[in-house]
Design a protein around this motif. Structure first.
Motif, short mmCIF file in Angstrom:
data_model
loop_
_atom_site.label_atom_id
_atom_site.label_comp_id
_atom_site.label_asym_id
_atom_site.label_seq_id
_atom_site.Cartn_x
_atom_site.Cartn_y
_atom_site.Cartn_z
N LEU A 202 0.83 -1.21 0.00
CA LEU A 202 0.00 0.00 0.00
C LEU A 202 0.86 1.26 0.00
O LEU A 202 0.55 2.24 -0.69
CB LEU A 202 -0.94 0.01 1.21
N ALA A 203 1.94 1.23 0.75
CA ALA A 203 2.83 2.39 0.80
C ALA A 203 3.49 2.62 -0.55
O ALA A 203 3.65 3.75 -1.00
CB ALA A 203 3.88 2.19 1.88
N ARG A 204 3.84 1.57 -1.26
CA ARG A 204 4.51 1.70 -2.56
C ARG A 204 3.55 2.14 -3.67
O ARG A 204 3.99 2.67 -4.68
CB ARG A 204 5.18 0.39 -2.93
N THR B 138 1.54 4.54 -3.64
CA THR B 138 1.39 5.99 -3.66
C THR B 138 2.65 6.71 -4.14
O THR B 138 2.62 7.90 -4.36
CB THR B 138 1.04 6.50 -2.26
N HIS B 139 3.78 6.00 -4.32
CA HIS B 139 5.04 6.64 -4.71
C HIS B 139 5.16 6.71 -6.24
O HIS B 139 5.20 5.68 -6.90
CB HIS B 139 6.25 5.88 -4.16
N GLY B 140 5.23 7.88 -6.76
CA GLY B 140 5.53 8.10 -8.18
C GLY B 140 4.48 7.55 -9.13
O GLY B 140 3.85 6.54 -8.87
N PHE B 141 4.28 8.24 -10.22
CA PHE B 141 3.25 7.82 -11.19
C PHE B 141 3.70 6.65 -12.04
O PHE B 141 2.90 5.82 -12.44
CB PHE B 141 2.88 9.00 -12.07
N TRP C 88 2.72 -1.38 -8.90
CA TRP C 88 2.48 -1.76 -7.51
C TRP C 88 1.00 -2.06 -7.26
O TRP C 88 0.65 -2.92 -6.46
CB TRP C 88 2.99 -0.68 -6.55
N ARG C 89 0.12 -1.33 -7.99
CA ARG C 89 -1.32 -1.61 -7.84
C ARG C 89 -1.65 -3.01 -8.37
O ARG C 89 -2.46 -3.71 -7.78
CB ARG C 89 -2.13 -0.55 -8.57
N SER C 90 -1.03 -3.41 -9.47
CA SER C 90 -1.28 -4.77 -9.97
C SER C 90 -0.70 -5.81 -9.00
O SER C 90 -1.27 -6.88 -8.82
CB SER C 90 -0.71 -4.94 -11.38
N LEU D 146 -0.64 -5.35 -5.83
CA LEU D 146 -1.60 -5.36 -4.73
C LEU D 146 -2.81 -6.24 -5.08
O LEU D 146 -3.32 -6.98 -4.23
CB LEU D 146 -2.05 -3.94 -4.40
N VAL D 147 -3.26 -6.18 -6.33
CA VAL D 147 -4.37 -7.03 -6.77
C VAL D 147 -3.97 -8.50 -6.65
O VAL D 147 -4.74 -9.34 -6.13
CB VAL D 147 -4.78 -6.68 -8.22
N GLN D 148 -2.79 -8.86 -7.10
CA GLN D 148 -2.30 -10.23 -6.97
C GLN D 148 -2.18 -10.64 -5.50
O GLN D 148 -2.48 -11.78 -5.13
CB GLN D 148 -0.94 -10.39 -7.67
N HIS D 149 -1.75 -9.68 -4.70
CA HIS D 149 -1.62 -9.95 -3.26
C HIS D 149 -2.98 -10.27 -2.65
O HIS D 149 -3.11 -11.19 -1.86
CB HIS D 149 -1.00 -8.72 -2.59
N ARG D 150 -4.00 -9.51 -3.04
CA ARG D 150 -5.36 -9.74 -2.52
C ARG D 150 -5.90 -11.09 -2.98
O ARG D 150 -6.61 -11.77 -2.24
CB ARG D 150 -6.29 -8.62 -2.94
N LEU D 151 -5.59 -11.48 -4.20
CA LEU D 151 -6.03 -12.79 -4.70
C LEU D 151 -5.37 -13.92 -3.89
O LEU D 151 -6.01 -14.91 -3.56
CB LEU D 151 -5.70 -12.95 -6.18
N ARG D 152 -4.12 -13.73 -3.60
CA ARG D 152 -3.39 -14.74 -2.82
C ARG D 152 -3.94 -14.82 -1.39
O ARG D 152 -3.93 -15.89 -0.78
CB ARG D 152 -1.90 -14.38 -2.82
N ASP D 153 -4.44 -13.70 -0.88
CA ASP D 153 -4.99 -13.68 0.47
C ASP D 153 -6.16 -14.65 0.59
O ASP D 153 -6.26 -15.37 1.58
CB ASP D 153 -5.43 -12.25 0.83
#
Length: 138
Positions: free
Chosen positions: A61-63, A65-68, A74-76, A78-85
């Motif tokens: 989540l912290a990553r 927000t850093h840089g465009f 990092w958002r993708s 995060l999506v993979q991370h949520r699927l793994r959850d």
């Protein structure tokens, strides 16, 4: 006298058979306990993996927000991370279910062992009584 001796031999055989049954149930109980211990260890390992996975979320989540340029990547992630959850939560549930089943089996095996032990003790008691009666008869 002969009838009493024959009955004593019969109860002697019954006592030996029941002793073997008790030993078999003791072995089964030891195996059920090993299975329960393994299931408990697996559940704890799954919970630890899930806890490590949850700890990584804050970093992702912290990553985001850093840089465009990197934020989409990092958002993708995060999506993979949520699927793994979801997979990890399901694994914890499966491990918990396996542990519950193993504990039920352990309890069932313990009950069967108690029954066999009581039957063995009864057979030994009857054998002792018959032996005493044989000694008392002329």
């Amino acid at each position: 006298m002969r009838a009493l001796a024959a009955e004593a031999r019969r109860w002697s055989v019954i006592a030996r058979v029941r002793e073997l049954r008790v030993r078999r149930r003791q072995t089964a109980l030891a195996e059920a306990r090993r299975v329960a211990d393994a299931a408990r260890a697996e559940r704890e390992a799954c919970e630890a993996r899930h806890a490590r996975h949850a700890a990584q979320r804050a970093d992702l989540l912290a990553r985001c927000t850093h840089g465009f340029a990197d934020s989409g990547l990092w958002r993708s992630a995060l999506v993979q991370h949520r699927l793994r959850d979801g997979q990890l939560v399901a694994a914890v549930g499966t491990a918990q279910s396996a542990l519950a089943h193993a504990l039920v089996e352990c309890g069932r095996t313990r009950t069967l062992l108690q029954r066999e032990t009581l039957a063995r003790d009864d057979a030994k008691k009857r054998l002792r009584e018959l032996a005493a009666r044989l000694r008392e008869e002329p």
